[in-house]
Design a protein around this motif. Structure first.
Motif, PDB file in Angstrom:
ATOM      1  N   HIS A  53       0.844  -1.206   0.000  1.00 39.99           N
ATOM      2  CA  HIS A  53       0.000   0.000   0.000  1.00 39.99           C
ATOM      3  C   HIS A  53       0.878   1.254   0.000  1.00 39.99           C
ATOM      4  O   HIS A  53       1.140   1.848   1.040  1.00 39.99           O
ATOM      5  CB  HIS A  53      -0.923  -0.006   1.217  1.00 39.99           C
ATOM      6  CG  HIS A  53      -1.806  -1.211   1.299  1.00 39.99           C
ATOM      7  ND1 HIS A  53      -2.972  -1.319   0.580  1.00 39.99           N
ATOM      8  CD2 HIS A  53      -1.673  -2.372   2.004  1.00 39.99           C
ATOM      9  CE1 HIS A  53      -3.542  -2.490   0.840  1.00 39.99           C
ATOM     10  NE2 HIS A  53      -2.770  -3.148   1.701  1.00 39.99           N
ATOM     11  N   ARG A  54       1.311   1.653  -1.172  1.00 34.08           N
ATOM     12  CA  ARG A  54       2.149   2.838  -1.285  1.00 34.08           C
ATOM     13  C   ARG A  54       1.403   4.102  -0.874  1.00 34.08           C
ATOM     14  O   ARG A  54       2.021   5.107  -0.528  1.00 34.08           O
ATOM     15  CB  ARG A  54       2.654   2.981  -2.721  1.00 34.08           C
ATOM     16  CG  ARG A  54       3.600   1.860  -3.159  1.00 34.08           C
ATOM     17  CD  ARG A  54       4.100   2.104  -4.566  1.00 34.08           C
ATOM     18  NE  ARG A  54       5.029   1.049  -4.993  1.00 34.08           N
ATOM     19  CZ  ARG A  54       5.598   1.010  -6.190  1.00 34.08           C
ATOM     20  NH1 ARG A  54       5.342   1.980  -7.077  1.00 34.08           N
ATOM     21  NH2 ARG A  54       6.416   0.033  -6.499  1.00 34.08           N
ATOM     22  N   GLU A  55       0.073   4.028  -0.936  1.00 31.70           N
ATOM     23  CA  GLU A  55      -0.726   5.212  -0.593  1.00 31.70           C
ATOM     24  C   GLU A  55      -0.663   5.561   0.891  1.00 31.70           C
ATOM     25  O   GLU A  55      -1.081   6.640   1.298  1.00 31.70           O
ATOM     26  CB  GLU A  55      -2.194   4.993  -0.995  1.00 31.70           C
ATOM     27  CG  GLU A  55      -2.991   4.011  -0.146  1.00 31.70           C
ATOM     28  CD  GLU A  55      -2.821   2.548  -0.531  1.00 31.70           C
ATOM     29  OE1 GLU A  55      -3.604   1.717  -0.066  1.00 31.70           O
ATOM     30  OE2 GLU A  55      -1.869   2.251  -1.317  1.00 31.70           O
ATOM     31  N   PHE A  56      -0.107   4.673   1.720  1.00 31.30           N
ATOM     32  CA  PHE A  56      -0.024   4.948   3.152  1.00 31.30           C
ATOM     33  C   PHE A  56       0.827   6.184   3.442  1.00 31.30           C
ATOM     34  O   PHE A  56       0.481   6.995   4.295  1.00 31.30           O
ATOM     35  CB  PHE A  56       0.554   3.742   3.895  1.00 31.30           C
ATOM     36  CG  PHE A  56      -0.434   2.641   4.149  1.00 31.30           C
ATOM     37  CD1 PHE A  56      -1.769   2.765   3.782  1.00 31.30           C
ATOM     38  CD2 PHE A  56      -0.028   1.459   4.755  1.00 31.30           C
ATOM     39  CE1 PHE A  56      -2.678   1.741   4.007  1.00 31.30           C
ATOM     40  CE2 PHE A  56      -0.926   0.427   4.994  1.00 31.30           C
ATOM     41  CZ  PHE A  56      -2.255   0.573   4.611  1.00 31.30           C
ATOM     42  N   GLY A  57       1.936   6.300   2.753  1.00 31.36           N
ATOM     43  CA  GLY A  57       2.814   7.443   2.994  1.00 31.36           C
ATOM     44  C   GLY A  57       3.182   7.552   4.463  1.00 31.36           C
ATOM     45  O   GLY A  57       3.564   6.574   5.111  1.00 31.36           O
ATOM     46  N   ASP A  58       3.046   8.770   5.002  1.00 30.72           N
ATOM     47  CA  ASP A  58       3.367   8.984   6.419  1.00 30.72           C
ATOM     48  C   ASP A  58       2.136   8.871   7.311  1.00 30.72           C
ATOM     49  O   ASP A  58       2.187   9.257   8.482  1.00 30.72           O
ATOM     50  CB  ASP A  58       4.033  10.349   6.607  1.00 30.72           C
ATOM     51  CG  ASP A  58       3.118  11.498   6.202  1.00 30.72           C
ATOM     52  OD1 ASP A  58       2.018  11.239   5.662  1.00 30.72           O
ATOM     53  OD2 ASP A  58       3.506  12.668   6.404  1.00 30.72           O
ATOM     54  N   ARG A  59       1.031   8.330   6.763  1.00 28.18           N
ATOM     55  CA  ARG A  59      -0.197   8.192   7.556  1.00 28.18           C
ATOM     56  C   ARG A  59      -0.176   6.963   8.445  1.00 28.18           C
ATOM     57  O   ARG A  59      -1.003   6.832   9.351  1.00 28.18           O
ATOM     58  CB  ARG A  59      -1.444   8.110   6.647  1.00 28.18           C
ATOM     59  CG  ARG A  59      -1.529   9.139   5.548  1.00 28.18           C
ATOM     60  CD  ARG A  59      -1.518  10.554   6.071  1.00 28.18           C
ATOM     61  NE  ARG A  59      -2.698  10.877   6.843  1.00 28.18           N
ATOM     62  CZ  ARG A  59      -2.936  12.062   7.395  1.00 28.18           C
ATOM     63  NH1 ARG A  59      -2.016  13.013   7.292  1.00 28.18           N
ATOM     64  NH2 ARG A  59      -4.032  12.298   8.058  1.00 28.18           N
ATOM     65  N   VAL A  60       0.767   6.036   8.188  1.00 33.24           N
ATOM     66  CA  VAL A  60       0.811   4.772   8.932  1.00 33.24           C
ATOM     67  C   VAL A  60       2.219   4.548   9.474  1.00 33.24           C
ATOM     68  O   VAL A  60       3.193   4.560   8.720  1.00 33.24           O
ATOM     69  CB  VAL A  60       0.408   3.585   8.040  1.00 33.24           C
ATOM     70  CG1 VAL A  60       0.522   2.274   8.813  1.00 33.24           C
ATOM     71  CG2 VAL A  60      -1.014   3.763   7.516  1.00 33.24           C
ATOM     72  N   ALA A  61       2.322   4.359  10.794  1.00 35.45           N
ATOM     73  CA  ALA A  61       3.597   4.058  11.451  1.00 35.45           C
ATOM     74  C   ALA A  61       3.546   2.643  12.026  1.00 35.45           C
ATOM     75  O   ALA A  61       2.467   2.090  12.268  1.00 35.45           O
ATOM     76  CB  ALA A  61       3.873   5.069  12.556  1.00 35.45           C
ATOM     77  N   ILE A  62       4.713   2.058  12.239  1.00 31.49           N
ATOM     78  CA  ILE A  62       4.808   0.696  12.776  1.00 31.49           C
ATOM     79  C   ILE A  62       5.658   0.705  14.040  1.00 31.49           C
ATOM     80  O   ILE A  62       6.741   1.303  14.069  1.00 31.49           O
ATOM     81  CB  ILE A  62       5.431  -0.260  11.737  1.00 31.49           C
ATOM     82  CG1 ILE A  62       4.504  -0.406  10.528  1.00 31.49           C
ATOM     83  CG2 ILE A  62       5.715  -1.632  12.362  1.00 31.49           C
ATOM     84  CD1 ILE A  62       5.110  -1.213   9.392  1.00 31.49           C
ATOM     85  N   VAL A  63       5.160   0.045  15.081  1.00 35.21           N
ATOM     86  CA  VAL A  63       5.923  -0.139  16.326  1.00 35.21           C
ATOM     87  C   VAL A  63       6.047  -1.642  16.559  1.00 35.21           C
ATOM     88  O   VAL A  63       5.040  -2.361  16.615  1.00 35.21           O
ATOM     89  CB  VAL A  63       5.223   0.530  17.530  1.00 35.21           C
ATOM     90  CG1 VAL A  63       5.978   0.219  18.819  1.00 35.21           C
ATOM     91  CG2 VAL A  63       5.129   2.036  17.315  1.00 35.21           C
ATOM     92  N   HIS A  64       7.266  -2.114  16.696  1.00 35.47           N
ATOM     93  CA  HIS A  64       7.506  -3.549  16.794  1.00 35.47           C
ATOM     94  C   HIS A  64       7.081  -4.115  18.144  1.00 35.47           C
ATOM     95  O   HIS A  64       7.327  -3.534  19.203  1.00 35.47           O
ATOM     96  CB  HIS A  64       8.991  -3.863  16.581  1.00 35.47           C
ATOM     97  CG  HIS A  64       9.318  -5.319  16.741  1.00 35.47           C
ATOM     98  ND1 HIS A  64       8.865  -6.278  15.865  1.00 35.47           N
ATOM     99  CD2 HIS A  64      10.035  -5.975  17.706  1.00 35.47           C
ATOM    100  CE1 HIS A  64       9.297  -7.463  16.264  1.00 35.47           C
ATOM    101  NE2 HIS A  64      10.011  -7.312  17.378  1.00 35.47           N
ATOM    102  N   SER A  65       6.455  -5.280  18.091  1.00 38.04           N
ATOM    103  CA  SER A  65       6.138  -6.073  19.275  1.00 38.04           C
ATOM    104  C   SER A  65       6.230  -7.540  18.890  1.00 38.04           C
ATOM    105  O   SER A  65       5.548  -7.985  17.964  1.00 38.04           O
ATOM    106  CB  SER A  65       4.726  -5.758  19.794  1.00 38.04           C
ATOM    107  OG  SER A  65       4.326  -6.716  20.760  1.00 38.04           O
ATOM    108  N   ALA A  66       7.056  -8.277  19.586  1.00 33.92           N
ATOM    109  CA  ALA A  66       7.224  -9.694  19.279  1.00 33.92           C
ATOM    110  C   ALA A  66       6.222 -10.568  20.029  1.00 33.92           C
ATOM    111  O   ALA A  66       6.086 -11.760  19.737  1.00 33.92           O
ATOM    112  CB  ALA A  66       8.646 -10.133  19.615  1.00 33.92           C
ATOM    113  N   ASP A  67       5.518  -9.981  20.982  1.00 36.21           N
ATOM    114  CA  ASP A  67       4.607 -10.741  21.845  1.00 36.21           C
ATOM    115  C   ASP A  67       3.170 -10.572  21.371  1.00 36.21           C
ATOM    116  O   ASP A  67       2.725  -9.451  21.086  1.00 36.21           O
ATOM    117  CB  ASP A  67       4.742 -10.254  23.284  1.00 36.21           C
ATOM    118  CG  ASP A  67       4.079 -11.193  24.282  1.00 36.21           C
ATOM    119  OD1 ASP A  67       3.564 -12.247  23.861  1.00 36.21           O
ATOM    120  OD2 ASP A  67       4.058 -10.856  25.477  1.00 36.21           O
ATOM    121  N   VAL A  68       2.434 -11.678  21.290  1.00 41.08           N
ATOM    122  CA  VAL A  68       1.041 -11.668  20.829  1.00 41.08           C
ATOM    123  C   VAL A  68       0.159 -12.352  21.862  1.00 41.08           C
ATOM    124  O   VAL A  68       0.479 -13.452  22.336  1.00 41.08           O
ATOM    125  CB  VAL A  68       0.893 -12.394  19.473  1.00 41.08           C
ATOM    126  CG1 VAL A  68      -0.569 -12.395  19.029  1.00 41.08           C
ATOM    127  CG2 VAL A  68       1.764 -11.753  18.412  1.00 41.08           C
TER     128      VAL A  68
END
Length: 346
Positions: A53-68
């Motif tokens: 989804h290239r349209e995300f641009g700077d509207r979507v950030a990711i924060v890593h979490s290894a635990d679910v």
């Protein structure tokens, strides 16, 4: 571009995991491009999905979490992992003011427990309640609560649920006086338990609140469109909801079986296909996906674990509406009116 609500997504929750969550975010952004998102979960998997989804641009950030948090995890187990799990981190973002609402399709009990501990209840609210939308024959969907968060409730709890449900309906329906009823075994004033009758008396006396109490309602009238908000304890509400959902599936399966029973029936199906499509749309739970825990100092929305992309998008839209409508502030203001009634209140 104007700034919209920032939503925290537990992207690892639910049967579909990151694939459904990210696709749901993409669909929500296509409808409302001013929203912003922070996705919590396994960064490698999330990067792979967001790359589509290239349209995300700077509207979507990711924060890593290894635990679910898994579906079989007990709430007590989940609470101990609140700081490391994608679910707990999404809730923490709301608590810290980094997000306006959190959405998760994960374990309901764990989500409720972590949200209650992290966000706490609004002063004046004893217990949060789970509220959802049900389809009706009327102009608006129905707000119903509680749907399972509290199996035993006293009259004061039901009164508070009515206040919270009415605040939700005011945002959803754009009405200043939502109609509220209590779920009961009959509509007569003497029907039901002492708890229901006491709650009814409290609501009848609450003339200073922005709601209109209209007595009791039976479960058979849930979908008639006669009321904006229906209040019950979580035990009765959950049974009523699942009975309604089961009846809807029964009708759909019965129609499917009937139309396959003979060549004439198959021909009849072709003629009635537009009506069947409309019926299927009216009964589709994905169109009203997104239950909210009302009464917390922050907005947390629970998506069905097996929801579709459209369903996840609808849960996001519920969270956005409640955040933009300042649901917590509305409930707080209504509670203040209870503690300090207007001078001309009866």
């Amino acid at each position: 571009m104007s700034v919209g609500p920032c939503l925290a997504i537990d992207a690892m929750g639910g049967d579909g995991g990151p694939a459904i969550a990210v696709a749901g975010v993409a669909r929500a952004l296509s409808r409302n491009p001013i929203m912003r998102f922070t996705l919590f979960g396994d960064e490698t998997r999330l990067r792979a999905e967001t790359a589509r989804h290239r349209e995300f641009g700077d509207r979507v950030a990711i924060v890593h979490s290894a635990d679910v948090i898994k579906g079989e995890d007990k709430p007590t187990q989940a609470i101990r992992r609140a700081k490391t799990s994608s679910m707990g981190m999404a809730i923490a973002a709301v608590k810290d003011g980094r997000a306006d609402a959190a959405i998760s399709a994960g374990n309901t009990g764990a989500l409720m427990a972590m949200a209650k501990i992290a966000l706490r209840t609004i002063p004046g609210i004893d217990r949060p309640a789970l509220a959802a939308l049900l389809p009706t024959l009327g102009e608006h969907d129905l707000v119903m609560l509680d749907l399972g968060a509290n199996t035993e409730c006293d009259a004061r709890n039901l009164f508070e649920f009515a206040v919270m449900g009415a605040a939700y309906a005011r945002i959803l329906h754009q009405t200043e006086q939502p109609t509220v009823r209590l779920l009961n075994i009959g509509t007569e004033a003497l029907k039901g338990t002492d708890t229901l009758r006491d709650a009814s008396a409290m609501l009848q006396a609450a003339h200073h609140l922005p709601l209109r109490f209209d007595g009791f309602i039976e479960a058979s009238r849930l979908g008639r469109g006669e009321v904006d908000v229906i209040v019950s304890d979580g035990f009765s509400g959950n049974i009523a909801l699942k009975t309604a959902e089961g009846t809807a599936r029964f009708i759909a399966d019965l129609l499917r079986r009937s139309f396959k029973s003979s060549l004439r029936s198959k021909f009849g199906f072709m003629l009635s296909k537009p009506a069947i499509t409309l019926l299927r749309k009216g009964l589709d739970p994905n169109l009203r996906n997104g239950a909210v825990f009302l009464g917390l100092n922050g907005t947390v929305v629970k998506s069905h674990g097996s929801t579709s992309v459209e369903g996840y998008c609808n849960a996001i839209e519920v969270a956005a509406k409640l955040a933009q409508g300042c649901i917590t502030d509305r409930i707080t203001a209504d509670l203040a009116r209870i503690r300090t009634p207007e001078p001309n209140a009866a």
